[in-house]
Write an enzyme that holds these catalytic residues in place. Structure first.
Site, PDB file in Angstrom:
ATOM      1  N   PHE A 190       0.909  -1.279   0.085  1.00 54.25           N
ATOM      2  CA  PHE A 190      -0.119  -0.111  -0.028  1.00 54.25           C
ATOM      3  C   PHE A 190       0.923   1.267  -0.011  1.00 54.25           C
ATOM      4  O   PHE A 190       1.717   1.478   1.119  1.00 54.25           O
ATOM      5  CB  PHE A 190      -0.812   0.356   1.097  1.00 54.25           C
ATOM      6  CG  PHE A 190      -1.954   1.195   1.235  1.00 54.25           C
ATOM      7  CD1 PHE A 190      -2.865   1.262   0.203  1.00 54.25           C
ATOM      8  CD2 PHE A 190      -1.482   2.601   1.799  1.00 54.25           C
ATOM      9  CE1 PHE A 190      -3.761   2.305   0.190  1.00 54.25           C
ATOM     10  CE2 PHE A 190      -2.251   3.373   1.810  1.00 54.25           C
ATOM     11  CZ  PHE A 190      -3.426   3.385   0.879  1.00 54.25           C
TER      12      PHE A 190
ATOM     13  N   LYS B   7       2.903  11.622   7.046  1.00 51.95           N
ATOM     14  CA  LYS B   7       2.051  11.226   8.216  1.00 51.95           C
ATOM     15  C   LYS B   7       2.513  11.872   9.279  1.00 51.95           C
ATOM     16  O   LYS B   7       2.344  13.079   9.686  1.00 51.95           O
ATOM     17  CB  LYS B   7       1.869   9.739   8.120  1.00 51.95           C
ATOM     18  CG  LYS B   7       1.102   9.045   7.311  1.00 51.95           C
ATOM     19  CD  LYS B   7       0.580   7.613   7.779  1.00 51.95           C
ATOM     20  CE  LYS B   7      -0.170   6.931   6.669  1.00 51.95           C
ATOM     21  NZ  LYS B   7      -1.421   7.568   5.969  1.00 51.95           N
TER      22      LYS B   7
ATOM     23  N   ASP C  38       9.664   3.009   1.695  1.00 49.93           N
ATOM     24  CA  ASP C  38       8.281   3.685   2.206  1.00 49.93           C
ATOM     25  C   ASP C  38       8.232   3.562   3.568  1.00 49.93           C
ATOM     26  O   ASP C  38       7.568   2.619   4.082  1.00 49.93           O
ATOM     27  CB  ASP C  38       7.170   3.110   1.320  1.00 49.93           C
ATOM     28  CG  ASP C  38       5.814   4.044   1.785  1.00 49.93           C
ATOM     29  OD1 ASP C  38       5.859   4.713   2.620  1.00 49.93           O
ATOM     30  OD2 ASP C  38       4.944   3.716   0.806  1.00 49.93           O
TER      31      ASP C  38
END
Length: 401
Positions: free
Chosen positions: A141, A255, A226
């Protein structure tokens, strides 16, 4: 209808149904707790998918934001501003890198990494134009933009959004042999999550990340990590890659970098890699804006103390011990994760992940389901041990009665 019911009905009528939120309407939040419009308090065990690592309403972050709001919030990159250089310097130092390319969202960071790797492949490695390939892992993801879903294996994220962007090879996560077989002279990068979050907090086999690092060096391929969910303290270290003692060629961050206050993301790498860009080839109106830089600088300063990484490691050990007891009690099939981050596979006969999440919500604990009967637990790193234990007790009650 209650205030909650009115708010939910209005949202259902006037917003696209691209999310299926739990039926709670949050009005205020502080630390690890959120309060809804009816005055009910809930323990946040999701932390905005790690965007709220430092908790809701963190005083240091709010003070940094307020001070910057009084000065200047946006200049665009058409001009310099007085927080930009410091932000790039401090973030590069935190990562042990040289250059930063700031964006806003995690998906933008991934898109930027794809462009960077391809350009590096053509200009530096010498791959023929239009032939660059990037290897990714199944069940990944990395966001939901058109290019990113082109290499997703999740039908929900991918179906009905084609035609898809070419140039990606998908191999099983954790399989070095498959990755080696997929590499060719036209491979410019490997893009993986050090821990797959959306897939259920999947931790790769020991030695996998080190093996990827060795293989990419041998084949002159960029290793892109990531760390948008796994980075910035979540796993008990600043970066999840540190658990295997490796440093990738490129970190993707987001984030928690914005502290739950503003969206901030970044690609961080060497001058040899990010130096391939020339003016006009990539950009963002809001990327690296003064407000974002001010908040992110405070995040970096907080991480530099090591306090939050240590807290995640210690409370994470406690979390996994307690969840391990549940796994031995017949209600839980498996527990995975690192630090204050866990994927919990519930015995299917006890309910779906959604159903378990709804039962926990009724007990004032908020988590998120993923894929069948799996729930994810990722509280803010500032959560107190007593609050964490209370949340885990609610989970025990839901599962064991």
């Amino acid at each position: 209808m209650s205030t909650t019911e009115n708010a939910i009905a209005s949202a259902e009528a006037h917003s696209a149904h691209n999310y299926h939120p739990l039926p709670v309407v949050v009005a205020t939040a502080d630390g690890a707790w959120m309060t809804d419009v009816e005055g009910r308090r809930y323990l946040d065990m999701l932390a905005g998918y790690s965007a709220l690592n430092f908790g809701h309403g963190n005083r240091r972050l709010l003070d940094a934001a307020r001070a910057q709001l009084e000065r200047v919030t946006l200049t665009s990159r058409a001009f310099h501003h007085d927080r930009f250089a410091d932000f790039c310097t401090r973030l590069a130092e935190l990562c042990g890198m040289e250059m930063v390319l700031p964006m806003n969202t995690g998906a933008e960071a991934v898109e930027t990494a794809v462009k960077t790797a391809r350009k590096w492949g053509y200009r530096v490695k010498g791959v023929p134009d239009g032939m660059a390939k990037i290897i990714v892992a199944a069940d990944n993801f990395h966001g939901r933009t058109t290019t990113v879903i082109s290499f997703s294996t999740d039908p929900e994220a991918r179906a009905d959004f084609g035609p898809y962007t070419p140039g990606f090879e998908i191999v099983p996560y954790g399989d070095l042999t498959a990755m080696r077989a997929a590499m060719t002279e036209n491979t410019v990068a490997v893009l993986i999550e050090p821990i797959q979050g959306e897939a259920g907090v999947l931790v790769p086999p020991p030695g996998y990340l080190a093996g990827v690092r060795k293989l990419t060096r041998e084949r002159n391929v960029l290793f892109i990590a990531d760390e948008i969910q796994s980075g910035l303290g979540r796993t008990g270290k600043t970066f999840a890659c540190e658990h295997e003692g490796i440093v990738p060629d490129m970190y993707l961050l987001g984030k928690a970098l914005g502290g739950g206050v503003v969206p901030v993301s970044a690609v961080v790498s060497s001058a040899a890699v990010l130096g391939v860009f020339q003016p006009g080839e990539h950009g963002s109106t809001f990327g690296g804006n003064p407000l974002a830089c001010a908040v992110a600088l405070e995040v970096i300063a907080m991480l530099n103390t090591g306090e939050y990484q240590q807290r995640a490691a210690e409370l994470g050990d406690h979390l996994h011990r307690e969840l391990g007891l549940l796994a031995g009690g017949g209600a839980v099939q498996a527990v995975r994760g690192r630090g204050l981050w866990a994927g919990v596979d519930i015995e299917p006969e006890l309910g779906t992940g959604r159903e378990i999440s709804e039962k926990l919500m009724e007990r004032r604990v908020l988590v998120k389901d993923t894929h069948g009967s799996t729930i994810r637990i990722a509280p803010p790193l500032v959560i107190g041990k007593e609050d964490l234990d209370w949340g885990l007790e609610q989970l025990r009650e839901v599962l064991l009665g």
